[in-house]
Design a protein around this motif. Sequence first.
Motif, PDB file in Angstrom:
ATOM      1  N   LEU A   4      -6.449  -0.467  -5.687  1.00  0.00           N
ATOM      2  CA  LEU A   4      -4.899  -0.536  -5.554  1.00  0.00           C
ATOM      3  C   LEU A   4      -4.573  -0.500  -4.055  1.00  0.00           C
ATOM      4  O   LEU A   4      -5.267   0.500  -3.423  1.00  0.00           O
ATOM      5  N   VAL A   5      -4.146  -1.220  -3.477  1.00  0.00           N
ATOM      6  CA  VAL A   5      -3.860  -1.500  -1.974  1.00  0.00           C
ATOM      7  C   VAL A   5      -2.420  -1.440  -1.690  1.00  0.00           C
ATOM      8  O   VAL A   5      -1.526  -2.174  -2.327  1.00  0.00           O
ATOM      9  N   LEU A   8      -0.003  -2.323   3.876  1.00  0.00           N
ATOM     10  CA  LEU A   8      -0.752  -2.283   5.087  1.00  0.00           C
ATOM     11  C   LEU A   8      -2.494  -2.765   4.882  1.00  0.00           C
ATOM     12  O   LEU A   8      -3.263  -2.701   5.761  1.00  0.00           O
ATOM     13  N   GLY A   9      -2.845  -2.902   3.564  1.00  0.00           N
ATOM     14  CA  GLY A   9      -4.093  -3.223   3.391  1.00  0.00           C
ATOM     15  C   GLY A   9      -5.039  -1.880   3.124  1.00  0.00           C
ATOM     16  O   GLY A   9      -6.243  -2.247   2.799  1.00  0.00           O
ATOM     17  N   GLN A  10      -4.341  -0.771   3.042  1.00  0.00           N
ATOM     18  CA  GLN A  10      -5.172   0.436   2.606  1.00  0.00           C
ATOM     19  C   GLN A  10      -5.495   0.552   1.307  1.00  0.00           C
ATOM     20  O   GLN A  10      -4.376   0.269   0.398  1.00  0.00           O
ATOM     21  N   ILE A  11      -6.700   1.065   1.012  1.00  0.00           N
ATOM     22  CA  ILE A  11      -7.190   0.982  -0.487  1.00  0.00           C
ATOM     23  C   ILE A  11      -6.674   2.365  -0.873  1.00  0.00           C
ATOM     24  O   ILE A  11      -6.977   3.335  -0.385  1.00  0.00           O
ATOM     25  N   ILE A  12      -5.793   2.546  -1.871  1.00  0.00           N
ATOM     26  CA  ILE A  12      -4.967   3.606  -2.228  1.00  0.00           C
ATOM     27  C   ILE A  12      -5.933   4.492  -3.367  1.00  0.00           C
ATOM     28  O   ILE A  12      -6.026   5.523  -3.506  1.00  0.00           O
ATOM     29  N   MET A  13      -6.451   3.514  -4.278  1.00  0.00           N
ATOM     30  CA  MET A  13      -7.452   4.015  -5.606  1.00  0.00           C
ATOM     31  C   MET A  13      -8.218   2.969  -5.716  1.00  0.00           C
ATOM     32  O   MET A  13      -8.116   1.549  -5.290  1.00  0.00           O
ATOM     33  N   LYS A  56      -2.349  -8.772  -8.660  1.00  0.00           N
ATOM     34  CA  LYS A  56      -1.005  -8.287  -9.327  1.00  0.00           C
ATOM     35  C   LYS A  56      -0.020  -7.598  -8.395  1.00  0.00           C
ATOM     36  O   LYS A  56      -0.629  -6.334  -7.892  1.00  0.00           O
ATOM     37  N   LYS A  57       1.127  -7.802  -8.123  1.00  0.00           N
ATOM     38  CA  LYS A  57       1.909  -7.081  -7.393  1.00  0.00           C
ATOM     39  C   LYS A  57       2.685  -5.811  -8.227  1.00  0.00           C
ATOM     40  O   LYS A  57       3.168  -6.224  -9.382  1.00  0.00           O
ATOM     41  N   ILE A  58       2.634  -4.750  -7.823  1.00  0.00           N
ATOM     42  CA  ILE A  58       3.245  -3.523  -8.563  1.00  0.00           C
ATOM     43  C   ILE A  58       4.326  -2.969  -7.661  1.00  0.00           C
ATOM     44  O   ILE A  58       4.056  -2.810  -6.284  1.00  0.00           O
ATOM     45  N   VAL A  59       5.486  -2.756  -7.985  1.00  0.00           N
ATOM     46  CA  VAL A  59       6.721  -2.106  -7.421  1.00  0.00           C
ATOM     47  C   VAL A  59       6.866  -0.821  -8.225  1.00  0.00           C
ATOM     48  O   VAL A  59       7.119  -0.821  -9.109  1.00  0.00           O
TER      49      VAL A  59
END
Length: 65
Positions: A4-5, A8-13, A56-59
Amino acid sequence: SMDLVNTLGQIIMSSTEKTSSFQFKKEINLGDVACGVYFLDIKIGNDLDYPYLVRKKIVITQKQF
């Protein structure tokens, strides 16, 4: 593997599962993730080379308590 990114391109999970089935199902909890736009990158293949990538885009717009 799944990442999950944020925008900013940072990996959140991140999660990695090994399976030989194409009928793989995984449920993820996004309850601790802040509102915003994220991308779920799903990579299928071996550890060295990922021949298939799904993005996939998640909002997340509001939190429910």
